[in-house]
Design a protein around this motif. Structure first.
Motif, PDB file in Angstrom:
ATOM      1  N   ILE A 110       0.814  -1.206   0.000  1.00 15.58           N
ATOM      2  CA  ILE A 110       0.000   0.000   0.000  1.00 15.58           C
ATOM      3  C   ILE A 110       0.854   1.265   0.000  1.00 15.58           C
ATOM      4  CG2 ILE A 110      -1.696   1.307   1.331  1.00 15.58           C
ATOM      5  CD1 ILE A 110      -2.766  -1.406   2.332  1.00 15.58           C
ATOM      6  N   ILE A 111       0.489   2.168  -0.895  1.00 14.54           N
ATOM      7  CA  ILE A 111       1.095   3.490  -0.911  1.00 14.54           C
ATOM      8  C   ILE A 111       0.032   4.474  -0.456  1.00 14.54           C
ATOM      9  CG2 ILE A 111       1.993   5.330  -2.380  1.00 14.54           C
ATOM     10  CD1 ILE A 111       3.252   3.105  -4.112  1.00 14.54           C
ATOM     11  N   ARG A 112       0.387   5.261   0.541  1.00 11.47           N
ATOM     12  CA  ARG A 112      -0.601   6.177   1.110  1.00 11.47           C
ATOM     13  C   ARG A 112      -0.636   7.472   0.318  1.00 11.47           C
ATOM     14  NH1 ARG A 112      -0.627   9.514   6.661  1.00 11.47           N
ATOM     15  NH2 ARG A 112       1.579   9.722   6.189  1.00 11.47           N
ATOM     16  N   VAL A 113      -1.813   7.849  -0.122  1.00 10.20           N
ATOM     17  CA  VAL A 113      -2.005   9.172  -0.705  1.00 10.20           C
ATOM     18  C   VAL A 113      -3.061   9.870   0.144  1.00 10.20           C
ATOM     19  CG1 VAL A 113      -1.339   8.647  -3.077  1.00 10.20           C
ATOM     20  CG2 VAL A 113      -3.673   8.189  -2.340  1.00 10.20           C
ATOM     21  N   MET A 114      -3.082  11.174   0.130  1.00  8.81           N
ATOM     22  CA  MET A 114      -4.047  11.849   0.983  1.00  8.81           C
ATOM     23  C   MET A 114      -5.466  11.598   0.499  1.00  8.81           C
ATOM     24  SD  MET A 114      -2.219  12.827   3.308  1.00  8.81           S
ATOM     25  CE  MET A 114      -3.152  13.892   4.391  1.00  8.81           C
ATOM     26  N   CYS A 115      -5.620  11.525  -0.827  1.00  9.17           N
ATOM     27  CA  CYS A 115      -6.950  11.345  -1.381  1.00  9.17           C
ATOM     28  C   CYS A 115      -6.812  10.486  -2.631  1.00  9.17           C
ATOM     29  CB  CYS A 115      -7.542  12.706  -1.764  1.00  9.17           C
ATOM     30  SG  CYS A 115      -9.182  12.603  -2.507  1.00  9.17           S
ATOM     31  N   SER A 116      -7.812   9.647  -2.869  1.00  9.58           N
ATOM     32  CA  SER A 116      -7.741   8.848  -4.094  1.00  9.58           C
ATOM     33  C   SER A 116      -7.733   9.752  -5.327  1.00  9.58           C
ATOM     34  CB  SER A 116      -8.910   7.853  -4.158  1.00  9.58           C
ATOM     35  OG  SER A 116     -10.144   8.533  -4.034  1.00  9.58           O
ATOM     36  N   GLY A 117      -8.182  10.978  -5.152  1.00  5.99           N
ATOM     37  CA  GLY A 117      -8.171  11.951  -6.252  1.00  5.99           C
ATOM     38  C   GLY A 117      -6.759  12.317  -6.686  1.00  5.99           C
ATOM     39  N   ARG A 118      -5.778  11.981  -5.838  1.00 13.18           N
ATOM     40  CA  ARG A 118      -4.389  12.261  -6.198  1.00 13.18           C
ATOM     41  C   ARG A 118      -3.875  11.281  -7.265  1.00 13.18           C
ATOM     42  NH1 ARG A 118      -0.406  12.929  -8.076  1.00 13.18           N
ATOM     43  NH2 ARG A 118       1.616  13.668  -7.335  1.00 13.18           N
ATOM     44  N   VAL A 119      -4.551  10.150  -7.365  1.00 16.68           N
ATOM     45  CA  VAL A 119      -4.082   9.100  -8.275  1.00 16.68           C
ATOM     46  C   VAL A 119      -4.525   9.433  -9.700  1.00 16.68           C
ATOM     47  CG1 VAL A 119      -4.164   6.631  -8.768  1.00 16.68           C
ATOM     48  CG2 VAL A 119      -4.335   7.430  -6.404  1.00 16.68           C
ATOM     49  N   ASN A 120      -3.578   9.477 -10.594  1.00 10.74           N
ATOM     50  CA  ASN A 120      -3.963   9.742 -11.971  1.00 10.74           C
ATOM     51  C   ASN A 120      -3.429   8.658 -12.902  1.00 10.74           C
ATOM     52  OD1 ASN A 120      -1.276  10.336 -12.098  1.00 10.74           O
ATOM     53  ND2 ASN A 120      -1.535  12.493 -12.626  1.00 10.74           N
ATOM     54  N   GLU A 121      -3.726   8.833 -14.171  1.00  6.32           N
ATOM     55  CA  GLU A 121      -3.396   7.831 -15.165  1.00  6.32           C
ATOM     56  C   GLU A 121      -1.905   7.532 -15.173  1.00  6.32           C
ATOM     57  OE1 GLU A 121      -5.073  10.570 -15.499  1.00  6.32           O
ATOM     58  OE2 GLU A 121      -7.022  10.163 -16.402  1.00  6.32           O
ATOM     59  N   SER A 122      -1.093   8.590 -15.029  1.00  2.00           N
ATOM     60  CA  SER A 122       0.344   8.354 -15.197  1.00  2.00           C
ATOM     61  C   SER A 122       0.886   7.518 -14.041  1.00  2.00           C
ATOM     62  CB  SER A 122       1.085   9.680 -15.384  1.00  2.00           C
ATOM     63  OG  SER A 122       1.472  10.211 -14.154  1.00  2.00           O
ATOM     64  N   LEU A 123       0.377   7.753 -12.822  1.00  4.96           N
ATOM     65  CA  LEU A 123       0.853   6.950 -11.694  1.00  4.96           C
ATOM     66  C   LEU A 123       0.501   5.485 -11.913  1.00  4.96           C
ATOM     67  CD1 LEU A 123      -0.038   9.133  -8.551  1.00  4.96           C
ATOM     68  CD2 LEU A 123       2.186   8.844  -9.644  1.00  4.96           C
ATOM     69  N   ILE A 124      -0.697   5.243 -12.384  1.00  3.60           N
ATOM     70  CA  ILE A 124      -1.141   3.858 -12.584  1.00  3.60           C
ATOM     71  C   ILE A 124      -0.304   3.191 -13.686  1.00  3.60           C
ATOM     72  CG2 ILE A 124      -3.078   2.412 -13.306  1.00  3.60           C
ATOM     73  CD1 ILE A 124      -4.924   4.606 -12.059  1.00  3.60           C
ATOM     74  N   LEU A 125      -0.114   3.915 -14.775  1.00  8.04           N
ATOM     75  CA  LEU A 125       0.659   3.348 -15.880  1.00  8.04           C
ATOM     76  C   LEU A 125       2.111   3.115 -15.478  1.00  8.04           C
ATOM     77  CD1 LEU A 125      -0.849   5.387 -18.839  1.00  8.04           C
ATOM     78  CD2 LEU A 125      -1.117   2.932 -18.378  1.00  8.04           C
ATOM     79  N   LYS A 126       2.640   4.062 -14.689  1.00 11.41           N
ATOM     80  CA  LYS A 126       4.022   3.889 -14.221  1.00 11.41           C
ATOM     81  C   LYS A 126       4.133   2.638 -13.355  1.00 11.41           C
ATOM     82  CE  LYS A 126       6.423   7.325 -15.953  1.00 11.41           C
ATOM     83  NZ  LYS A 126       6.113   8.703 -15.546  1.00 11.41           N
ATOM     84  N   ALA A 127       3.096   2.389 -12.570  1.00 10.35           N
ATOM     85  CA  ALA A 127       3.120   1.204 -11.716  1.00 10.35           C
ATOM     86  C   ALA A 127       3.202  -0.047 -12.578  1.00 10.35           C
ATOM     87  CB  ALA A 127       1.886   1.170 -10.824  1.00 10.35           C
ATOM     88  N   PHE A 128       2.407  -0.077 -13.638  1.00 12.55           N
ATOM     89  CA  PHE A 128       2.468  -1.245 -14.535  1.00 12.55           C
ATOM     90  C   PHE A 128       3.834  -1.326 -15.209  1.00 12.55           C
ATOM     91  CE2 PHE A 128      -2.273  -1.059 -14.500  1.00 12.55           C
ATOM     92  CZ  PHE A 128      -2.465  -2.340 -14.012  1.00 12.55           C
ATOM     93  N   ALA A 129       4.329  -0.161 -15.630  1.00 12.66           N
ATOM     94  CA  ALA A 129       5.623  -0.151 -16.303  1.00 12.66           C
ATOM     95  C   ALA A 129       6.731  -0.644 -15.375  1.00 12.66           C
ATOM     96  CB  ALA A 129       5.934   1.263 -16.796  1.00 12.66           C
ATOM     97  N   ALA A 130       6.565  -0.341 -14.078  1.00 12.84           N
ATOM     98  CA  ALA A 130       7.599  -0.736 -13.125  1.00 12.84           C
ATOM     99  C   ALA A 130       7.467  -2.191 -12.705  1.00 12.84           C
ATOM    100  CB  ALA A 130       7.547   0.175 -11.899  1.00 12.84           C
ATOM    101  N   GLY A 131       6.484  -2.881 -13.246  1.00 11.96           N
ATOM    102  CA  GLY A 131       6.412  -4.311 -12.978  1.00 11.96           C
ATOM    103  C   GLY A 131       5.251  -4.769 -12.130  1.00 11.96           C
ATOM    104  N   ALA A 132       4.284  -3.897 -11.907  1.00 12.62           N
ATOM    105  CA  ALA A 132       3.127  -4.333 -11.117  1.00 12.62           C
ATOM    106  C   ALA A 132       2.246  -5.249 -11.964  1.00 12.62           C
ATOM    107  CB  ALA A 132       2.321  -3.124 -10.658  1.00 12.62           C
TER     108      ALA A 132
END
Lengths: 194, 453, 190, 292, 140
Positions: free
Chosen positions: E36-58
């Motif tokens: 788990i990575i803590r963000v203050m709000c789920s609204g902080r999560v955007n497309e690039s963070l999600i894609l980067k996670a996949f790119a990094a091997g998630a």
């Protein structure tokens, strides 16, 4: 300034150490980029635990701190104060939640230790980018709103009003007292409620 | 209650509701609606003539529906403020445009049918929520027969009946006016029951014991039964109180009542209410015939707790009560800085605990007041003016209206005092011009790499 | 995950808690609502609540040889009222099955025999023509009682409520039905 | 026209409650309900079976469900005992994967598969909620003119729930009776147990329960009892004489299937409804209000 | 070979992260696959963070926020919902598959929902197998 990160892995008595191999996690942390030292300690939040951090900050010239222990929702403020009292900006600290979100929820000890390492590595990588932040202050309006004039509302309102500050006491019903006004005698003293 | 009235530092607003809250810790703006009483509070002397003269009646909610009150009424004699209110749904003037008896007889000229709701705005630094609880409605538990049998009463009804200013002037009586000779008190009604509320309501054991004491005092020869699962007399002086009640000769039956029925099977059950239970300490079914049944009803969250939670940005726990910041370490604070909770809105509790929690909340507020200032979140967002393209995407997204547009420079600007650091704008900015301090994109990316090692 | 032999022959409460409907037995707070709601508890050796306590105390033989579960009429009143959502009726059924399997069913009630012959009926023809079944059962268990029942049987017959010839499944359906039940038997219970 | 797969159950098909089956089919026709009998159905699984071999009982039940799945219609049964077992099997197969695995294996031995897609319904539920009281009332040809009926639900139509009506004080049969022009009397024991099949093995005990029911119905001045379950009807009707003998009472309360009452109101003749199959004759009571 | 997926969780501080803490204090056990990575709000999560996670091997990404209407920041979670919904077709199109991204609402009091969610998501990802962007598992 190159980051010199200090990592502290908390045993939390047996809460963490019984499931996670804390020494192994500390050893792992030592190998991470920017980490100057990594230690495991019985209770990091205790006074001696905080002193340990303070001393290390001064003596080892640490400029970033990672604490792997309980949830930041519990002790983030505590450790920010520790940093502040060692003249380090309180925002140069990250916590890895290896208790609530790791030790307590993972059955297998080995997997728990692996997960703890991952969480520590995330915190170490993040803390390297931490910047000192300045908390701003705003004036505090001394007036208080109390919503509901039952026992609790009345008690709180009277306490605050006693100090000479203004209280707005808002009650939905036509009169105050809440459920208490409906009661006659109350246990265990059987005196009247009003 | 009277001291509230006389305290010059307390501005009491009854018959009023908070309708909007904005701002942040140290500087909240609160909008309050004052509902019309149709009686001028400043003029009314509280003489009570209007209530005597009013010809229209309704069930008295203050007496848990047992007695009646007039269309113009004060809920009870010692009410604070001692100013009546007109119930529009019953008053003939509002229904049919005539009567006005109260107006005619009021010497103070305090009746004002033209009153309308008023809105006031106040500025405060902190807020304490003490909205209390609702009493569980036992009619949903069909086998107990509440609402079906005359002499099955809720805990609150019994309170009112035993109260000297209640509908029977404190006389314990059956529906037909006669005195009960036997009473069964049923514990855990609506509490500790997964079908209704799973939690223990904490006060019922003790008030049930209190009830038996009251009955014993008023009807010395009455046979009293307590049907309980566990007796939870955990407070200071409580176990001693239990001892005292035992000495008074109350019958304790360990078993939860399954049903109340009027179907008699033997002659001595005729005309009685029969409580069906298992006396678990014997291991046998028992039928206990009594004149009166009192249901020790539990406490539940206010019906509108959800709306209150939304208005003040509170969370609720699974049981529906407001959620404290931490159950042990921070039981009066909430997730919203500057908003505190106390009393039964946080969970069922007795009077000593309520007073203690309320004092704690007051102390928290006072410590903030005495400090004189509040720290604002440092982890907020800022706009890098060099990169901002002026697309205005972020403007509408900010829930706090913290982002404005600088027309001159054609860039967005974030007001530090209003920003709470949620990061929604950071995530939305197409040019990456907004930096969410302490949660920057590079920091989160570093974390992603970190957890994936 | 398949239950191992060790699990099946474990403690009684453990066994019950692994049976569909029995999983909440450990949550019982012994309030007695079930016993007080039961129309037949006063004839049982032990009330349903006590039976649960005994099961939890490991009193296997006393529990399985009692008549309690055999007096359960499956009216489910206990189940809907239980403040802990324990499916007491299901637990009763489970206890019945266990007592049959271990051959310790109470001799003080005819219910086990009745249920068994009923089940045999089901197995052999796929359905149960119940008045005929009833008479047959009486003949098997208590011929004297069967004699007393003759007027009633006669009345059922004259009112057209007793079939002489039982309904049967088509041969291939019967084969299928038996194949399924045989497989169930082979799987060795729940 | 509404379509359902129909599961009559042993008693209503040619057992002791044949009149239930007959009246059900007649009433369904009159209400434009097409009940398509499940071909080659077997015993529902039945409570007695559950008590001897639970797995076999679930499998027996599941075979019916699997057969019914083909048509994709709701599976309707007038028998409360069948209803409780079939619907319990249906929901337990969803809730308990380990049970499902075993049942699937047993079904496979018979070349069957069940994908848990159908719904099990009681006939009362279908009439009350799918057809609706207004629709039924509009088709009444012979108003039952105030006949006082004790609505008897028994146990298994409303329990263990969640079902279509309240488990302790259900209302749907009351309302159904009233839309026929009859009067549903208060009946505090309306959802209490008649003893079920224990009448066979524990007769004394069951007779005591039946007596309480008859007592409650007659003390509320019911002229007859309406049931939704073949077991209840048998116990209350067939054993009424034995109750009278044992307790020295003199009950003479006709016990009808609710479908028989509906049929009468819808203008169906008594023979088609199997009225003459009542042991305690209903003729006299009914004759006061309608022509049979 | 036993495939143990790596899943990145973005949990909002006020509801979901608190819910995960509650799961911990209630000692509810679940698979260690979700980090788990803590963000203050789920609204902080955007497309690039999600894609980067996949790119990094998630192998999967789990975004958790407050229930609609309960957002600590009033409506940040709605932004998260919009972004996740918008991103799914893209994930499908590039061959990652939209099932590898899941959004759940978990309130601070829903401790049990965390292990349930982790359990079901982990087993779903296990069935899907390693992410196609993920070289780690392809070697064997």
């Amino acid at each position: 300034m190159e980051p010199r990160i200090g990592v502290y892995v908390c045993h939390c008595g047996a809460n963490i150490a019984a499931t996670i191999d804390v020494e192994q996690v500390a050893e792992f942390a030592r190998g991470l980029e920017g980490v100057a030292l990594a230690k495991d300690y019985k209770f990091v939040c205790s006074d001696p635990g905080q002193d340990l951090i303070k001393n290390d900050i001064k003596e080892q010239k640490l400029n970033r701190i990672v604490i792997a222990s309980c949830s930041p929702r519990l002790h983030e403020l505590t450790f920010r104060r520790t940093l502040a009292s060692a003249d380090l900006n309180p925002y140069l600290m990250e916590m890895a939640n290896i208790r609530e979100q790791c030790a307590w929820v993972t059955e297998d000890h080995e997997l728990a230790t692996e997960k703890a390492k991952a969480l520590v590595s995330a915190a170490v990588r993040k803390v390297a980018y931490d910047q000192p932040l300045e908390t701003k202050e705003a004036p505090m309006n001394p007036n208080t709103l109390v919503v509901g004039a039952g026992i609790a509302g009345i008690q709180a309102a009277l306490e605050i009003a006693n100090s000479g500050n203004l209280v707005y006491l808002v009650e939905r019903e036509p009169s105050i007292g809440g459920h208490m006004a409906q009661l006659d005698k109350t246990f265990p003293t059987l005196d009247c409620s009003a | 209650m009277a001291s509230v009235r006389s305290d010059e530092n307390i501005e009491l607003m009854t018959y009023s509701e908070v309708v909007d809250v904005s701002g942040y810790v140290g500087n909240f703006k609160v909008k309050i609606r004052k509902n019309p009483r149709y009686v001028d509070e400043d003029k009314c002397t509280g003489c009570g003539v209007c209530q005597e003269k009013c010809p229209f009646k309704a069930d008295n909610e203050f007496d848990a529906g047992m007695g009646q009150r007039k269309a113009i009424y004060t809920p009870f004699p010692q009410a604070v403020p001692n100013v009546p209110v007109i119930d529009r749904d019953v008053c003939a003037y509002f229904l049919k445009g005539k009567c006005q008896a109260c107006e005619k007889f009021c010497e103070a000229n305090a009746i004002d049918f033209e009153q309308t709701e008023k809105f006031v705005e106040v500025d405060v630094g902190s807020i304490i929520i003490t909205t209390g609880f609702d009493s569980f409605d036992p009619s949903v538990i069909a086998p107990y027969g509440y609402g079906r049998y005359d002499n099955v009463y809720s805990g609150l009804q019994f309170e009112r009946m035993s109260n000297a200013s209640g509908p029977t002037d404190g006389k314990l009586q059956l529906k037909d006016g006669s005195q009960p000779k036997s009473v069964a008190i049923l514990h855990c009604v609506g509490s500790r029951d997964i079908n209704y509320h799973e939690y223990c309501s904490r006060v019922c054991c003790m008030y049930s014991l209190k009830f038996s004491h009251i009955i014993g005092e008023k009807i010395p020869d009455a046979e009293i039964y307590q049907l309980y699962i566990d007796l939870r007399c955990f407070g200071k002086g409580y176990e001693e109180f239990y001892n005292r009640i035992q000495e008074e000769g109350v019958n304790f039956v360990r078993g939860r009542a399954a049903e109340v029925t009027d179907l008699a099977e033997t002659a001595d059950e005729e005309g009685k209410l029969i409580v069906l239970c298992e006396d678990t300490l014997i291991g046998r079914q028992r039928r206990i015939p009594v004149d009166m049944v009192v249901l020790s009803t539990g406490l539940e969250p206010r019906a509108d707790a959800g709306e209150t939670a939304k208005m003040f940005s509170l969370s609720r726990s699974a049981d529906g009560f407001f959620l404290e910041k931490h159950p042990k370490l921070d039981p009066v604070a909430t997730m919203t800085d500057g908003v505190f909770i106390a009393g039964c809105c946080q969970g069922p509790k007795d009077i000593p605990d309520t007073v203690a929690q309320a004092s704690a909340a007051a102390a928290r507020v006072l410590s903030m007041i005495s400090k004189g200032k509040v720290e604002i979140e440092a982890a907020i967002s800022v706009v890098d003016e060099e990169i901002c393209s002026g697309c205005k995407t972020c403007l509408d997204l900010c829930p706090y209206g913290a982002i404005t547009f600088d027309e001159e420079k054609s860039v967005a600007f974030i007001n530090e005092a209003l920003c709470k650091g949620c990061g929604t704008c950071v995530a939305a900015c197409p040019s990456g011009a907004i930096i969410g301090k302490h949660f920057t994109t590079e920091q989160i990316l570093a974390q992603i790499e970190g957890v994936l090692v | 995950m398949e239950a191992t032999k060790a699990q099946v022959t474990g403690t009684l409460v453990g066994e019950i808690s692994r049976i569909p409907g029995g999983e909440r037995i450990r949550l019982c707070i012994q309030c007695g609502t079930c016993s007080a709601s039961c129309p037949n508890a006063n004839r049982m050796d032990h009330t349903p609540r006590k039976l649960i306590a005994m099961a939890r105390a490991g009193m296997r033989e006393e529990v399985l040889s009692s008549n309690s579960m055999w007096l359960c009429a499956s009216c489910y009143l206990c189940t809907v009222r239980c403040p802990r959502e324990i499916k007491i009726t299901d637990i009763m059924h489970a206890l019945e099955c266990l007592s049959v399997r271990e051959n310790v069913s109470s001799a003080r009630t005819l219910t086990p025999t009745m249920y068994r012959s009923f089940s045999d009926f089901v197995y052999s023809i796929g359905s149960v023509p119940e008045p005929s079944f009833m008479i047959l059962f009486y003949l098997l268990t208590n011929p004297l009682r069967a004699m007393r029942m003759i007027p009633m049987a006669f009345s059922l017959l004259t009112h057209g409520r007793m079939s002489i010839k039982a309904r049967r499944l088509k041969p291939e359906a019967e084969r299928q039905f038996k194949a399924i039940l045989d497989k169930a038997e082979e799987l060795g219970g729940i | 026209m509404k379509y359902y797969t129909y599961f009559p159950g042993c008693s209503s098909s040619d057992g002791g409650a044949k009149a239930y089956g007959m009246s059900t089919e007649a009433v369904a026709r009159a209400l434009d309900v097409e009940l398509i009998e499940l071909e080659d159905w077997n015993c529902c699984g039945s409570t007695p079976y559950t008590s001897v071999d639970e797995l076999a009982s679930f499998c027996s039940s599941a075979r019916n469900l699997a057969l019914a799945e083909d048509k994709g219609l709701d599976l309707v049964t007038p028998c409360s005992a069948c209803y409780v077992i079939l619907s319990k099997t249906n929901s337990y197969l969803k809730e308990y994967p380990e049970l499902r695995a075993k049942v699937d294996e047993a079904l496979a031995a018979g070349g069957l598969e069940y994908h848990r897609t159908i719904k099990v319904r009681h006939l009362l539920d279908v009439f009350a909620n799918d057809i609706g009281f207004d629709e039924i009332a509009s088709k009444v040809k012979r108003n039952l003119g105030g006949l006082k009926v004790a609505p008897y639900y028994g146990c298994q139509v409303v329990r263990p729930g969640p079902s279509f009506d309240d488990p302790e004080s259900p209302q749907s049969l009351d309302r159904l009776i009233e839309c026929l022009g009859a009067e549903a009397t208060p009946f505090p024991l309306k959802a209490r147990c008649c003893g079920g099949s224990l009448i066979i093995s524990e007769e004394d005990l069951a007779l005591g329960l039946i007596r309480k029911l008859l007592d409650s119905a007659s003390s509320n001045e019911a002229e007859c009892i309406a049931t939704v379950c073949p077991l209840c009807q048998t116990n209350l009707d067939v054993y009424q004489g034995r109750v009278n003998k044992k307790f020295k009472t003199s009950f003479k309360l006709p016990v009808l299937f609710f479908t028989q009452l509906m049929g009468l109101a819808l203008g169906i003749d008594g023979k088609t409804l199997g009225l003459e199959k009542c042991i305690v004759s209903a003729d006299k009571v009914l004759a006061k209000y309608v022509e049979i | 070979m036993n495939f143990e997926p790596k899943i990145v969780g973005f949990f909002c501080n006020w509801c979901s992260y608190a819910g995960a803490d509650l799961a911990g204090t209630s000692r509810k056990k679940y698979a260690p696959n979700v980090r788990i990575i803590r963000v203050m709000c789920s609204g902080r999560v955007n497309e690039s963070l999600i894609l980067k996670a996949f790119a990094a091997g998630a192998d999967g990404v789990l975004v958790c926020g407050c229930h609609p209407g309960d957002c600590h920041y009033l409506k940040g979670n709605l932004s998260a919902r919009r972004r996740v919904a918008g991103l799914k077709p893209l994930l499908e199109a590039v061959g990652i598959g939209n099932d590898r991204l899941r959004l759940e609402w978990i309130s601070a009091s829903e401790g049990p929902k965390v292990p349930e969610t982790v359990k079901s998501f982990t087993s779903e990802i296990k069935q899907l197998g390693p992410s196609p962007l993920n070289g780690r598992h392809n070697g064997s």
